[in-house]
Design an enzyme around this catalytic site. Structure first.
Site, PDB file in Angstrom:
ATOM      1  N   HIS A  14       2.836   3.544  -8.867  1.00 19.63           N
ATOM      2  CA  HIS A  14       2.745   2.118  -9.188  1.00 19.63           C
ATOM      3  C   HIS A  14       4.026   1.642  -9.896  1.00 19.63           C
ATOM      4  O   HIS A  14       4.519   0.542  -9.633  1.00 19.63           O
ATOM      5  CB  HIS A  14       1.518   1.835 -10.055  1.00 19.63           C
ATOM      6  CG  HIS A  14       0.217   2.121  -9.346  1.00 19.63           C
ATOM      7  ND1 HIS A  14      -0.028   1.694  -8.061  1.00 19.63           N
ATOM      8  CD2 HIS A  14      -0.899   2.785  -9.740  1.00 19.63           C
ATOM      9  CE1 HIS A  14      -1.245   2.098  -7.693  1.00 19.63           C
ATOM     10  NE2 HIS A  14      -1.788   2.755  -8.686  1.00 19.63           N
ATOM     11  N   ASP A  37       0.834  -1.205   0.000  1.00 25.12           N
ATOM     12  CA  ASP A  37       0.000   0.000   0.000  1.00 25.12           C
ATOM     13  C   ASP A  37       0.871   1.258   0.000  1.00 25.12           C
ATOM     14  O   ASP A  37       1.999   1.234   0.509  1.00 25.12           O
ATOM     15  CB  ASP A  37      -0.895  -0.025   1.246  1.00 25.12           C
ATOM     16  CG  ASP A  37      -2.092   0.903   1.095  1.00 25.12           C
ATOM     17  OD1 ASP A  37      -2.299   1.455  -0.007  1.00 25.12           O
ATOM     18  OD2 ASP A  37      -2.817   1.081   2.087  1.00 25.12           O
ATOM     19  N   LEU A  87      11.881 -20.142  -4.425  1.00 26.78           N
ATOM     20  CA  LEU A  87      10.758 -19.344  -3.930  1.00 26.78           C
ATOM     21  C   LEU A  87       9.513 -19.530  -4.798  1.00 26.78           C
ATOM     22  O   LEU A  87       9.606 -19.510  -6.024  1.00 26.78           O
ATOM     23  CB  LEU A  87      11.164 -17.861  -3.958  1.00 26.78           C
ATOM     24  CG  LEU A  87      10.064 -16.850  -3.634  1.00 26.78           C
ATOM     25  CD1 LEU A  87       9.727 -16.871  -2.143  1.00 26.78           C
ATOM     26  CD2 LEU A  87      10.478 -15.437  -4.064  1.00 26.78           C
TER      27      LEU A  87
HETATM   28  C1  FPP Z   1      -1.860   0.115  -3.455  1.00 26.32           C
HETATM   29  O1  FPP Z   1      -1.386   1.440  -3.348  1.00 26.32           O
HETATM   30  C2  FPP Z   1      -1.249  -0.558  -4.609  1.00 26.32           C
HETATM   31  C3  FPP Z   1      -1.942  -1.174  -5.616  1.00 26.32           C
HETATM   32  C4  FPP Z   1      -3.406  -1.214  -5.677  1.00 26.32           C
HETATM   33  C5  FPP Z   1      -1.243  -1.786  -6.773  1.00 26.32           C
HETATM   34  C6  FPP Z   1      -0.012  -2.573  -6.445  1.00 26.32           C
HETATM   35  C7  FPP Z   1       0.778  -2.686  -7.680  1.00 26.32           C
HETATM   36  C8  FPP Z   1       2.124  -2.590  -7.775  1.00 26.32           C
HETATM   37  C9  FPP Z   1       3.026  -2.504  -6.608  1.00 26.32           C
HETATM   38  C10 FPP Z   1       2.695  -2.573  -9.149  1.00 26.32           C
HETATM   39  C11 FPP Z   1       3.545  -3.711  -9.544  1.00 26.32           C
HETATM   40  C12 FPP Z   1       3.050  -5.043  -9.143  1.00 26.32           C
HETATM   41  C13 FPP Z   1       3.458  -6.190  -9.742  1.00 26.32           C
HETATM   42  C14 FPP Z   1       3.061  -7.488  -9.151  1.00 26.32           C
HETATM   43  C15 FPP Z   1       4.291  -6.187 -10.946  1.00 26.32           C
HETATM   44  P1  FPP Z   1      -2.440   2.624  -3.482  1.00 26.32           P
HETATM   45  O2  FPP Z   1      -2.540   3.000  -4.915  1.00 26.32           O
HETATM   46  O3  FPP Z   1      -3.743   2.221  -2.874  1.00 26.32           O
HETATM   47  O4  FPP Z   1      -1.763   3.758  -2.651  1.00 26.32           O
HETATM   48  P2  FPP Z   1      -2.498   4.908  -1.806  1.00 26.32           P
HETATM   49  O5  FPP Z   1      -3.282   4.210  -0.722  1.00 26.32           O
HETATM   50  O6  FPP Z   1      -1.368   5.721  -1.268  1.00 26.32           O
HETATM   51  O7  FPP Z   1      -3.364   5.666  -2.739  1.00 26.32           O
END
Ligand code: FPP
Length: 253
Positions: free
Chosen positions: A40, A23, A134
Site C-alpha cells: 500500500h 489493485d 485536474l
Molecule cells: C488494492 O490492492 C488496493 C487497495 C484496497 C488500497 C489502495 C490504496 C492505495 C493505493 C494507497 C494510497 C492511496 C491514496 C489515495 C493515498 P490489494 O490490497 O487488494 O492487492 P491484492 O489484490 O494483490 O491483495
C-alpha cells in the site's frame, strides 16, 4: 495531415475522465516478501506519479478507488495502516496538489472515518475547491450500490416533501443525485493486477465507459502504462448504443 492537425486529433482522443481500480498492492508486497502494508505504501507512490501525469496531460478528472465499502472486512492492522496512509499522504501532498491547481474531492460515506481524517478531508476539499486544473476524486468508503441507493433516497425525500411526483423519477432525474453528477462520466476505466471485474465501483456512471485491464500490479504502474491505456482508448470506437454507420456519420460531421 499537418503536425498541428494531428496534434489536435491526438488530443481529441484523450479521455476527459479516467477512473482507476488500483489493485495488486498485496501481491506486489508478497512477491518482495514484504508485509501487505508495504504494498500500500508503494501504491501511494504510484498514485503520486499518475496524478502528476494526468494533471500535466490536461486530463480533466481522475477518480481513484482508494477504499471500498467492502474493504472494512480486511484484517484490522491493514485497515489501520490504510487509514493512517490516507491521512499522512493527504497531509504531505496537499500543498503540492494546491500549487498544481488540482481540485481534490472525496466521494463515499465519510462517517466511518476517524474525526481527524474527516476534518482533514473537509479541509483539503475546501482549500482546493476553487482550483481549475485536474479534479482528483478519491473514492473512499465508496460503493456503486451505495451511490445509487443514496441517490434514490434523496429523490424519494423530494417526493415526500411534495417537490417531485413519483413519475418524475427517471434515469435523468436520478443522474442529478448520484456522485460526480457535475463532471463528465468516466471515458476510460483502468484496473490493474489482472482481475477482470468492476467490483462495485462507479456502477451508474460507467454505463458507457471503455474498460481496460492490465496485468501490471498497481505499485509498478507508471506513466508509460497510463499512456498505453490512453492509446488503447484512442483506438476504440464509442457507439453509445448507436450503429457503426450512425457513429461514423457523427465522426464525419
Ligand atoms: C488494492 O490492492 C488496493 C487497495 C484496497 C488500497 C489502495 C490504496 C492505495 C493505493 C494507497 C494510497 C492511496 C491514496 C489515495 C493515498 P490489494 O490490497 O487488494 O492487492 P491484492 O489484490 O494483490 O491483495
Amino acid at each position: 495531415m499537418s503536425a498541428e492537425r494531428s496534434e489536435v486529433t491526438a488530443r481529441d482522443c484523450w479521455p476527459r475522465h479516467v477512473a482507476i481500480v488500483m489493485d495488486g498492492n498485496g501481491r506486489w508486497a508478497q512477491r518482495q516478501s514484504l508485509p501487505r502494508t508495504a504494498g500500500h505504501r508503494e501504491g501511494a507512490k504510484a498514485v503520486r506519479r499518475v496524478v502528476q501525469a494526468c494533471s500535466e496531460r490536461g486530463i480533466e478528472v481522475l477518480t481513484l478507488f482508494a477504499f471500498s465499502s467492502e474493504n472494512w472486512g480486511r484484517p484490522r492492522r491493514e485497515i489501520e495502516v490504510l487509514m493512517s496512509l490516507f491521512l499522512t499522504t493527504l497531509r504531505a501532498e496537499i500543498r503540492r496538489l494546491d500549487n498544481a491547481n488540482i481540485r481534490l474531492r472525496f466521494i463515499g460515506d465519510p462517517n466511518a472515518f476517524s474525526a481527524t481524517l474527516q476534518d482533514y478531508i473537509a479541509k483539503a476539499q475546501r482549500r482546493t475547491a476553487a482550483n481549475t486544473g485536474l479534479t482528483l476524486v478519491i473514492a473512499a468508503n465508496y460503493g456503486g450500490r451505495w451511490d445509487i441507493a443514496q441517490a434514490a433516497r434523496r429523490a424519494t425525500e423530494e417526493v415526500a416533501a411534495g417537490r417531485l411526483q413519483p413519475a418524475d423519477i427517471t434515469p435523468e432525474l436520478l443522474q442529478r443525485f448520484v456522485c460526480l453528477a457535475d463532471v463528465p462520466e468516466p471515458d476510460l476505466f483502468i484496473r490493474t493486477a489482472g482481475e477482470l471485474r468492476i467490483s462495485n465501483f462507479l456502477l451508474w456512471q460507467m454505463a458507457y465507459t471503455e474498460l481496460y485491464f492490465t496485468d501490471r500490479l498497481w505499485p509498478d504502474f507508471d506513466v508509460d502504462d497510463l499512456e498505453t491505456a490512453c492509446a488503447a482508448f484512442a483506438g476504440r470506437q464509442r457507439r453509445f448504443g448507436l450503429t457503426n454507420e450512425q457513429t461514423a456519420r457523427q465522426d464525419d460531421a
